[in-house]
Write a protein that holds these residues in place. Structure first.
Motif, mmCIF file in Angstrom:
data_model
loop_
_atom_site.group_PDB
_atom_site.id
_atom_site.type_symbol
_atom_site.label_atom_id
_atom_site.label_comp_id
_atom_site.label_asym_id
_atom_site.label_seq_id
_atom_site.Cartn_x
_atom_site.Cartn_y
_atom_site.Cartn_z
ATOM 1 N N ALA A 40 32.103 37.090 38.828
ATOM 2 C CA ALA A 40 33.391 36.469 38.551
ATOM 3 C C ALA A 40 34.394 36.781 39.651
ATOM 4 C CB ALA A 40 33.916 36.921 37.195
ATOM 5 N N LEU A 41 34.363 38.015 40.144
ATOM 6 C CA LEU A 41 35.284 38.408 41.212
ATOM 7 C C LEU A 41 34.954 37.732 42.537
ATOM 8 C CD1 LEU A 41 35.689 42.134 40.238
ATOM 9 C CD2 LEU A 41 37.536 40.432 40.357
ATOM 10 N N ALA A 42 33.684 37.380 42.752
ATOM 11 C CA ALA A 42 33.325 36.634 43.964
ATOM 12 C C ALA A 42 33.995 35.264 43.948
ATOM 13 C CB ALA A 42 31.807 36.495 44.070
ATOM 14 N N ALA A 43 34.106 34.674 42.760
ATOM 15 C CA ALA A 43 34.749 33.369 42.621
ATOM 16 C C ALA A 43 36.274 33.476 42.580
ATOM 17 C CB ALA A 43 34.242 32.679 41.355
ATOM 18 N N MET A 50 39.769 41.136 35.521
ATOM 19 C CA MET A 50 38.335 41.310 35.755
ATOM 20 C C MET A 50 38.071 42.620 36.492
ATOM 21 S SD MET A 50 35.449 40.035 34.937
ATOM 22 C CE MET A 50 35.831 38.367 34.415
ATOM 23 N N LEU A 51 38.946 42.997 37.410
ATOM 24 C CA LEU A 51 38.785 44.285 38.092
ATOM 25 C C LEU A 51 38.847 45.437 37.095
ATOM 26 C CD1 LEU A 51 40.878 43.592 41.288
ATOM 27 C CD2 LEU A 51 38.473 44.317 41.259
ATOM 28 N N GLN A 52 39.722 45.327 36.110
ATOM 29 C CA GLN A 52 39.811 46.376 35.099
ATOM 30 C C GLN A 52 38.556 46.412 34.228
ATOM 31 O OE1 GLN A 52 44.068 47.055 33.583
ATOM 32 N NE2 GLN A 52 44.075 44.942 34.375
ATOM 33 N N LEU A 53 38.032 45.240 33.884
ATOM 34 C CA LEU A 53 36.781 45.206 33.114
ATOM 35 C C LEU A 53 35.630 45.769 33.932
ATOM 36 C CD1 LEU A 53 37.133 41.777 31.315
ATOM 37 C CD2 LEU A 53 37.198 44.058 30.267
ATOM 38 N N LEU A 54 35.622 45.476 35.231
ATOM 39 C CA LEU A 54 34.612 46.071 36.112
ATOM 40 C C LEU A 54 34.745 47.589 36.087
ATOM 41 C CD1 LEU A 54 32.373 45.919 38.256
ATOM 42 C CD2 LEU A 54 34.185 45.593 39.972
ATOM 43 N N GLY A 55 35.971 48.076 36.139
ATOM 44 C CA GLY A 55 36.212 49.519 36.061
ATOM 45 C C GLY A 55 35.690 50.122 34.776
ATOM 46 N N VAL A 56 35.889 49.433 33.662
ATOM 47 C CA VAL A 56 35.394 49.914 32.369
ATOM 48 C C VAL A 56 33.872 49.988 32.383
ATOM 49 C CG1 VAL A 56 35.184 49.371 29.903
ATOM 50 C CG2 VAL A 56 37.396 49.140 31.049
ATOM 51 N N ALA A 57 33.228 48.909 32.844
ATOM 52 C CA ALA A 57 31.757 48.882 32.882
ATOM 53 C C ALA A 57 31.225 49.989 33.783
ATOM 54 C CB ALA A 57 31.268 47.516 33.364
#
Length: 96
Positions: A40-43, A50-57
């Motif tokens: 998603a961040l590539a797009a 989304m960066l925060q969700l990436l951080g959570v994951a």
């Protein structure tokens, strides 16, 4: 916000990329959530949510340094993710 067992309580995001990543995190599929968030961040580079969700994951996958980087890249961290972000920064510092 943290729920049972110290997990982040995520809202239901519907059919969006955010909702998909949230569902993966809720089901404990952290590697898949990281991949989906990165796609998603590539797009949409720089998408703070989304960066925060990436951080959570990444945090729950115990990739603390990467989690801290994701939260830092998001800029201001929302209250929903503040506790996990703080823990990511602390754990990244301890595991250097």
């Amino acid at each position: 916000m943290l729920g049972d067992a110290g997990r982040v309580v995520l809202r239901t995001g519907g059919g969006s990329a955010v909702g998909h990543v949230e569902a993966l995190i809720r089901s404990g599929q952290y590697g898949a959530a990281k991949s989906a968030a990165q796609s998603a961040l590539a797009a949409h580079p720089g998408d703070a949510e989304m960066l925060q969700l990436l951080g959570v994951a990444e945090y729950y996958a115990r990739d603390y340094a990467d989690a801290a980087d994701a939260f830092a890249s998001a800029g201001q961290v929302s209250r929903l993710f503040a506790t996990v972000a703080a823990q990511a920064y602390a754990n990244a510092a301890v595991h250097m």
